[in-house]
Design a protein around this motif. Structure first.
Motif, PDB file in Angstrom:
ATOM      1  N   TYR A 179      29.752  60.611 -71.203  1.00 26.98           N
ATOM      2  CA  TYR A 179      28.456  59.951 -71.363  1.00 26.98           C
ATOM      3  C   TYR A 179      27.513  60.787 -72.229  1.00 26.98           C
ATOM      4  N   VAL A 180      27.651  62.106 -72.181  1.00 22.23           N
ATOM      5  CA  VAL A 180      26.887  62.964 -73.093  1.00 22.23           C
ATOM      6  C   VAL A 180      27.279  62.633 -74.526  1.00 22.23           C
ATOM      7  N   TYR A 181      28.574  62.527 -74.761  1.00 21.95           N
ATOM      8  CA  TYR A 181      29.063  62.168 -76.094  1.00 21.95           C
ATOM      9  C   TYR A 181      28.546  60.793 -76.511  1.00 21.95           C
ATOM     10  N   PHE A 217      24.699  60.905 -77.343  1.00 18.95           N
ATOM     11  CA  PHE A 217      24.294  61.627 -78.561  1.00 18.95           C
ATOM     12  C   PHE A 217      24.835  60.957 -79.814  1.00 18.95           C
ATOM     13  N   VAL A 218      26.056  60.423 -79.747  1.00 19.58           N
ATOM     14  CA  VAL A 218      26.688  59.840 -80.944  1.00 19.58           C
ATOM     15  C   VAL A 218      26.372  58.357 -81.076  1.00 19.58           C
ATOM     16  N   GLN A 219      26.212  57.664 -79.954  1.00 19.27           N
ATOM     17  CA  GLN A 219      25.974  56.213 -79.905  1.00 19.27           C
ATOM     18  C   GLN A 219      26.973  55.425 -80.763  1.00 19.27           C
ATOM     19  N   HIS A 257      19.627  63.535 -72.765  1.00 16.84           N
ATOM     20  CA  HIS A 257      19.357  64.702 -71.928  1.00 16.84           C
ATOM     21  C   HIS A 257      19.528  64.381 -70.442  1.00 16.84           C
ATOM     22  N   PHE A 258      19.392  63.119 -70.068  1.00 15.64           N
ATOM     23  CA  PHE A 258      19.670  62.739 -68.685  1.00 15.64           C
ATOM     24  C   PHE A 258      21.144  62.973 -68.357  1.00 15.64           C
ATOM     25  N   ILE A 263      23.072  65.315 -65.646  1.00 12.93           N
ATOM     26  CA  ILE A 263      24.122  64.863 -64.735  1.00 12.93           C
ATOM     27  C   ILE A 263      25.256  65.889 -64.680  1.00 12.93           C
ATOM     28  N   CYS A 264      25.577  66.473 -65.829  1.00 14.96           N
ATOM     29  CA  CYS A 264      26.617  67.510 -65.857  1.00 14.96           C
ATOM     30  C   CYS A 264      26.163  68.757 -65.100  1.00 14.96           C
TER      31      CYS A 264
END
Length: 436
Positions: A328-330, A333-335, A406-407, A411-412
Motif C-alpha cells: 500500500y505504501v508503493y 506513492f506511485v499511484q 504517509h498514512f 501503518i508499517c
C-alpha cells in the motif's frame, strides 16, 4: 400408532440431523451469518464513500459497529433463557431482512448518514445475536463427529458470503450507478435485494432447520448472571492474562487501521491521493480477488501450523500480517493505473493477512482451552472485535491528517506493537501440531 412407530418418531425428535439433512441447512445458515457482518463492516464503508462522507467520519462511526460483537459474550447466556435457538435464527433473519429494507428507505432522506448509521447499529446487534444462535444451534443439531466434519463447510459458506457482500453487491452498486447516474438509487436497489434475500432465508429455514430435542429455553436469570461472572472471573485469573489481553488487542493494530481506509483509498481520485478505481473495480479487486487470496492464506496457515505447531509459525505469521502492508505504501506513492498490478498488490496483502490471522485464532483456542473453553473463547472473540474497533476509530482522522502515502507508512510503523507482544507471549511448542 404402534409402539414401534412411536419409538421411531421419538428417536427422530432427539437425533441430530441425518447427513443429507445437514447439507440442507448448514450452507444456508452460515451464508446468512456472514452477510450482515460483511454489510456492516465493509459494504457500509464503500456505500458511505460513494455518498461523499469524509474518511474520518466513515472510520469513526463504522468502527462503532464492532461494539455489539465486543459485548456479545455478555448477553449470549440470555439467548438460552428465552425461546429456542431455532426460533431466534428465524426471527432474527426476518428482523435483519426488515432492517436491510429500512436502510433502503433511509438512504434518500436528507439526514441519511445518521439514519442509516442507527439502522446499521441495529443490524450489527441483530447479526451478533444471530451468530450466538447459529453457533449454538450448530452444536445442538449435529453429533460431535459431524461438528468436526462440517467445520470446513461452514467456514467455506461464510467466506462465500464475504465474496458475495464485498464482491458481487459492490459490483452491482457500481453498475447501477453507471447505468442510472444515481448513486443513491444504486444502493437502494442493493439493500432491497438484501432485504428480499433475508426474508426468503427466514422462510427457507422455517422449513429446513431441524428441531433438536435439546433445543429448549432454559436457565434461571439470577443463576445465569452468577455463572457468567464466575466464568469471566476464571478467565481473568488465567496465567499472564494481561499479556494475553495485550496480544489480543495489539496483534492486528496496523491491520485494524488499514482495513478501514483501504476501500476509500482505492475509490478516491488520483488528485486526492487515491487510485481512482470504479466501484465495480473495487468489487473485483478488493471484494473478490482479495477475499480469494485471504482464504488461500488462511488455508495455508492452518496447514503449516498443523505441521510445525503454533510456536514455530508465530513469528512468520506475525511478519506475514504486517510486512505486506508495504504494497500500500508503493500504491500510494506511485499511484499505478494498471488494474492487474493493483489487484496483485491487494491480493498479496490479503493473503498475508489470511496467513497471519491463523496464528491469532489458534492462540485464542489455546488460551480458551480447559474448563469453560466455549465461554472463554467467546470472551476472546470480544477482545478480538475490540482490537478492530479502537484502532479503526482513529484511522480516518489520521489518514486525513497524514495523507494516504504517509498514512500507509504509519501503518508499517504500527507493526512494532505486534512484534513486541509476539516476542513476549508464551506458547506450548506442541500446541497446534498434528501428532505424529
Amino acid at each position: 400408532m404402534t409402539s414401534e412407530t412411536a419409538a421411531a418418531v421419538k428417536k427422530s425428535e432427539v437425533s441430530p440431523s441425518a447427513p443429507i439433512g445437514v447439507w440442507r441447512w448448514i450452507p444456508s445458515l452460515y451464508f446468512s451469518q456472514g452477510i450482515p457482518y460483511v454489510v456492516v463492516m465493509t459494504l457500509s464503508v464503500i456505500m458511505y464513500k460513494n455518498l461523499d462522507i469524509s474518511n474520518s467520519d466513515i472510520a469513526l462511526y463504522t468502527s462503532w459497529l464492532y461494539l455489539p460483537f465486543v459485548i456479545k459474550p455478555f448477553w449470549s447466556p440470555f439467548v438460552d433463557m428465552f425461546k429456542t435457538k431455532r426460533f431466534w435464527i428465524i426471527t432474527l433473519e426476518l428482523v435483519i431482512g426488515a432492517l436491510f429494507g429500512l436502510v433502503a428507505l433511509t438512504i434518500p432522506m436528507p439526514g441519511f448518514f445518521q439514519a442509516t448509521l442507527l439502522v446499521f447499529w441495529l443490524l450489527a446487534f441483530s447479526a451478533a445475536t444471530h451468530d450466538i444462535s447459529s453457533d449454538g444451534f450448530y452444536m445442538l443439531g449435529l453429533e460431535q463427529h459431524q461438528q468436526a466434519a462440517f467445520v470446513g463447510v461452514r467456514s467455506m459458506f461464510f467466506r462465500m458470503a464475504m465474496l458475495y457482500g464485498q464482491g458481487a453487491l459492490v459490483y452491482l452498486a457500481g453498475s447501477l450507478r453507471d447505468l442510472t447516474g444515481d448513486v443513491k438509487f444504486a444502493w437502494i436497489v442493493v439493500f432491497g435485494v438484501l432485504a428480499m434475500k433475508f426474508i426468503s432465508l427466514a422462510v427457507y429455514h422455517k422449513w429446513a432447520l431441524p428441531r433438536p430435542a435439546s433445543d429448549t429455553a432454559h436457565g434461571d436469570p439470577n443463576q445465569v448472571v452468577a455463572t457468567f461472572f464466575t466464568i469471566f472471573g476464571k478467565f481473568i485469573k488465567k496465567k499472564n492474562i494481561l499479556l494475553t489481553i495485550a496480544f489480543l488487542l495489539l496483534y492486528r493494530f496496523g491491520e485494524a487501521q488499514l482495513v478501514k481506509m483501504a476501500p476509500p483509498f482505492l475509490l478516491d481520485s488520483v488528485d486526492k491521493g487515491g487510485l481512482g478505481l470504479s466501484t465495480q473495480a473495487v468489487g473485483i479487486v478488493y471484494g473478490t480477488m482479495g477475499m480469494i487470496a485471504l482464504t488461500i492464506g488462511g488455508l495455508a496457515g492452518g496447514a503449516l501450523i498443523s505441521r510445525f505447531g503454533l510456536k514455530r509459525m508465530l513469528w512468520p505469521m506475525a511478519l506475514a500480517i504486517n510486512v505486506p502492508h508495504l504494497v500500500y505504501v508503493y500504491l500510494a506513492f506511485v499511484q499505478p493505473q494498471n488494474i492487474y498490478l493493483i489487484g496483485a498488490a491487494v491480493a498479496i496483502e490479503q493473503m498475508g493477512y489470511g496467513f497471519g490471522f491463523t496464528a491469532y485464532v489458534l492462540y485464542m483456542i489455546m488460551i480458551a482451552d480447559g474448563e469453560h473453553k466455549t465461554a472463554h473463547y467467546a470472551i476472546c472473540t470480544g477482545f478480538m472485535a475490540l482490537s478492530m474497533m479502537l484502532p479503526g476509530m482513529i484511522s480516518g482522522r489520521l489518514q486525513e491528517y497524514l495523507g494516504y502515502a504517509h498514512f500507509f507508512v504509519w501503518i508499517c510503523i504500527a507493526a512494532v506493537p505486534t512484534f513486541v507482544v509476539t516476542a513476549l507471549i508464551k506458547v506450548d511448542p506442541a500446541f497446534g501440531k498434528k501428532a505424529e
